[in-house]
Design a protein around this motif. Structure first.
Motif, PDB file in Angstrom:
ATOM      1  N   ARG A  73       0.833  -1.209   0.000  1.00  0.00           N
ATOM      2  CA  ARG A  73       0.000   0.000   0.000  1.00  0.00           C
ATOM      3  C   ARG A  73       0.864   1.254   0.000  1.00  0.00           C
ATOM      4  O   ARG A  73       0.584   2.222  -0.720  1.00  0.00           O
ATOM      5  N   THR A  74       1.945   1.244   0.768  1.00  0.00           N
ATOM      6  CA  THR A  74       2.835   2.401   0.836  1.00  0.00           C
ATOM      7  C   THR A  74       3.624   2.574  -0.455  1.00  0.00           C
ATOM      8  O   THR A  74       3.720   3.685  -0.999  1.00  0.00           O
ATOM      9  N   ASP A 153      -3.839  -7.760  -5.914  1.00  0.00           N
ATOM     10  CA  ASP A 153      -4.865  -6.892  -6.482  1.00  0.00           C
ATOM     11  C   ASP A 153      -4.604  -5.415  -6.211  1.00  0.00           C
ATOM     12  O   ASP A 153      -5.019  -4.560  -7.000  1.00  0.00           O
ATOM     13  N   LEU A 154      -3.915  -5.096  -5.127  1.00  0.00           N
ATOM     14  CA  LEU A 154      -3.520  -3.699  -4.929  1.00  0.00           C
ATOM     15  C   LEU A 154      -2.669  -3.223  -6.103  1.00  0.00           C
ATOM     16  O   LEU A 154      -2.746  -2.062  -6.518  1.00  0.00           O
ATOM     17  N   PHE A 155      -1.876  -4.123  -6.653  1.00  0.00           N
ATOM     18  CA  PHE A 155      -1.053  -3.742  -7.809  1.00  0.00           C
ATOM     19  C   PHE A 155      -1.866  -3.743  -9.106  1.00  0.00           C
ATOM     20  O   PHE A 155      -1.909  -2.740  -9.823  1.00  0.00           O
ATOM     21  N   PHE A 156      -2.522  -4.858  -9.422  1.00  0.00           N
ATOM     22  CA  PHE A 156      -3.149  -4.988 -10.740  1.00  0.00           C
ATOM     23  C   PHE A 156      -4.464  -4.222 -10.864  1.00  0.00           C
ATOM     24  O   PHE A 156      -4.765  -3.685 -11.935  1.00  0.00           O
ATOM     25  N   TRP A 158      -5.756  -1.651  -8.768  1.00  0.00           N
ATOM     26  CA  TRP A 158      -5.834  -0.256  -8.314  1.00  0.00           C
ATOM     27  C   TRP A 158      -4.839   0.628  -9.071  1.00  0.00           C
ATOM     28  O   TRP A 158      -4.475   1.707  -8.603  1.00  0.00           O
ATOM     29  N   ARG A 159      -4.428   0.228 -10.259  1.00  0.00           N
ATOM     30  CA  ARG A 159      -3.378   0.951 -10.994  1.00  0.00           C
ATOM     31  C   ARG A 159      -3.732   2.404 -11.259  1.00  0.00           C
ATOM     32  O   ARG A 159      -2.861   3.265 -11.270  1.00  0.00           O
ATOM     33  N   ASP A 160      -4.998   2.676 -11.505  1.00  0.00           N
ATOM     34  CA  ASP A 160      -5.402   4.051 -11.803  1.00  0.00           C
ATOM     35  C   ASP A 160      -5.164   4.983 -10.618  1.00  0.00           C
ATOM     36  O   ASP A 160      -5.207   6.214 -10.786  1.00  0.00           O
ATOM     37  N   HIS A 161      -4.903   4.420  -9.468  1.00  0.00           N
ATOM     38  CA  HIS A 161      -4.741   5.228  -8.262  1.00  0.00           C
ATOM     39  C   HIS A 161      -3.319   5.153  -7.693  1.00  0.00           C
ATOM     40  O   HIS A 161      -3.064   5.709  -6.624  1.00  0.00           O
ATOM     41  N   ALA A 166       5.290   4.770  -8.928  1.00  0.00           N
ATOM     42  CA  ALA A 166       5.168   3.512  -8.196  1.00  0.00           C
ATOM     43  C   ALA A 166       5.976   2.410  -8.877  1.00  0.00           C
ATOM     44  O   ALA A 166       6.027   2.340 -10.109  1.00  0.00           O
ATOM     45  N   PRO A 167       6.605   1.525  -8.100  1.00  0.00           N
ATOM     46  CA  PRO A 167       7.413   0.458  -8.702  1.00  0.00           C
ATOM     47  C   PRO A 167       6.547  -0.592  -9.395  1.00  0.00           C
ATOM     48  O   PRO A 167       5.383  -0.789  -9.026  1.00  0.00           O
ATOM     49  N   ASP A 168       7.116  -1.224 -10.388  1.00  0.00           N
ATOM     50  CA  ASP A 168       6.445  -2.333 -11.079  1.00  0.00           C
ATOM     51  C   ASP A 168       6.715  -3.595 -10.268  1.00  0.00           C
ATOM     52  O   ASP A 168       7.735  -4.262 -10.452  1.00  0.00           O
ATOM     53  N   LEU A 169       5.807  -3.932  -9.378  1.00  0.00           N
ATOM     54  CA  LEU A 169       6.027  -5.057  -8.468  1.00  0.00           C
ATOM     55  C   LEU A 169       5.818  -6.409  -9.126  1.00  0.00           C
ATOM     56  O   LEU A 169       6.210  -7.431  -8.557  1.00  0.00           O
ATOM     57  N   TRP A 170       5.194  -6.432 -10.294  1.00  0.00           N
ATOM     58  CA  TRP A 170       4.966  -7.695 -11.015  1.00  0.00           C
ATOM     59  C   TRP A 170       5.427  -7.533 -12.472  1.00  0.00           C
ATOM     60  O   TRP A 170       4.616  -7.551 -13.389  1.00  0.00           O
TER      61      TRP A 170
END
Length: 324
Positions: A73-74, A153-156, A158-161, A166-170
């Motif tokens: 989240r951070t 799902d926070l990554f995939f 919520w991308r618009d937010h 932000a780092p590409d975690l996946w």
């Protein structure tokens, strides 16, 4: 997460209950990740919409599984989109409690125990009251506690937010390899320390101990010639490993008898862990006092006196890591 196995399950290896509320919070009606079938997603899971301000992440800093969600989240910059509730480090058999908040009540949800949000969703909910959990703020109902999918799902979804940098975690170019690495990290390290700590016999403990340190030796070798698990950039795999490493010397080495050596005695892993700890989004989510209180007070089967050790010396986390 609340671990329901106990030290007194004589002769039995530790088995984690992985049955969670499978709901997903998605940006559309279908998942965005084309590899989700391989990840084991439940295609029949209820779907909730992505909506800023609608949900509250409840995640105790003491818990390694919840700590993942706080970090992600951070890193993604979702602090103003999904609020954060922080239960205290100790709990009884009922539930994690909001005893760090004024009057012991979560200021957004208005509840004393996370259990209340579970019962609002499933009145006869019989499984463990676990963190992380995402709660709908208006209804005060738990949406999901499926911790691997929460960070995914926070990554995939919520991308618009996400914040612009932000780092590409996946990362797509190494995602399949990353899945393999994360699977081994989960089974052998994240869960491996618990397999040692909750072993029900000498035999199951020794088998768990060998598996754990085989995996740590593999990670030590892997991180000798690369900065992060997948190369030059931080990914979800690093988040998942870090939360276990941060707890290794303060808790797992002694409390869970993972004592072949300390993390601080493995040069590559220790440098890697310090590198992440000193990266914004990681170290500020770690509260060593809460971590020790949780394990040494809650696990009465392993530590019946409830005494929390003073050590170890944790000042080394801020020393130069030399991995720039």
């Amino acid at each position: 997460m609340a671990d329901t196995a106990t030290y007194t399950d004589k002769g039995k290896p530790f088995e984690r209950d992985m049955n969670y509320l499978p709901d997903r919070i998605l940006a559309g009606s279908t998942p965005a990740d084309p590899l989700e079938a391989e990840y084991g997603a439940n295609p029949d899971a209820p779907v909730w919409p992505v909506e800023p301000g609608r949900y509250r992440l409840v995640a105790a800093k003491a818990c390694p599984w919840a700590n993942r969600a706080i970090i992600v989240r951070t890193l993604l910059g979702l602090e103003d989109v999904i609020s954060l509730g922080l239960p205290g480090p100790t709990h009884d058999a009922r539930s994690w409690a909001f005893d760090l908040d004024p009057d012991g009540v979560d200021p957004v949800l208005g509840i004393e125990l996370l259990q209340e949000a579970y019962f609002n969703r499933v009145p006869d909910y019989e499984r463990g009251i676990t963190v992380p959990a995402i709660v709908e703020t208006d209804t005060k109902k738990v949406v999901t506690n499926d911790f691997p999918w929460i960070t995914h799902d926070l990554f995939f979804e919520w991308r618009d937010h996400h914040r612009p940098d932000a780092p590409d975690l996946w990362p797509e170019d190494c995602r399949e390899e990353m899945e393999s690495v994360m699977k081994r990290v989960f089974t052998e390290v994240n869960n491996g320390v618990y397999r040692c700590g909750f072993a029900g016999s000498q035999e199951t403990y020794e088998a768990a101990y060998e598996r754990l340190f085989d995996a740590l030796d593999w990670l030590e070798e892997r991180l000798t010639d690369r900065r992060y698990l997948m190369g030059d950039s931080i990914t979800e795999a690093d988040v998942r490993l870090f939360t276990t490493l941060a707890r290794f010397d303060p808790v797992y080495h002694g409390h869970f008898k993972c004592n072949r050596n300390k993390l601080s005695e493995m040069p590559a892993l220790w440098g890697y862990a310090r590198d992440l700890f000193q990266t914004p989004g990681f170290g500020e989510t770690i509260d060593f006092d809460q971590i020790k209180q949780h394990y040494y007070v809650v696990h009465t089967d392993i530590n019946p006196t409830g005494i929390v050790p003073q050590g170890p010396d944790l000042s080394g986390w801020l020393t130069p890591h030399g991995r720039g």
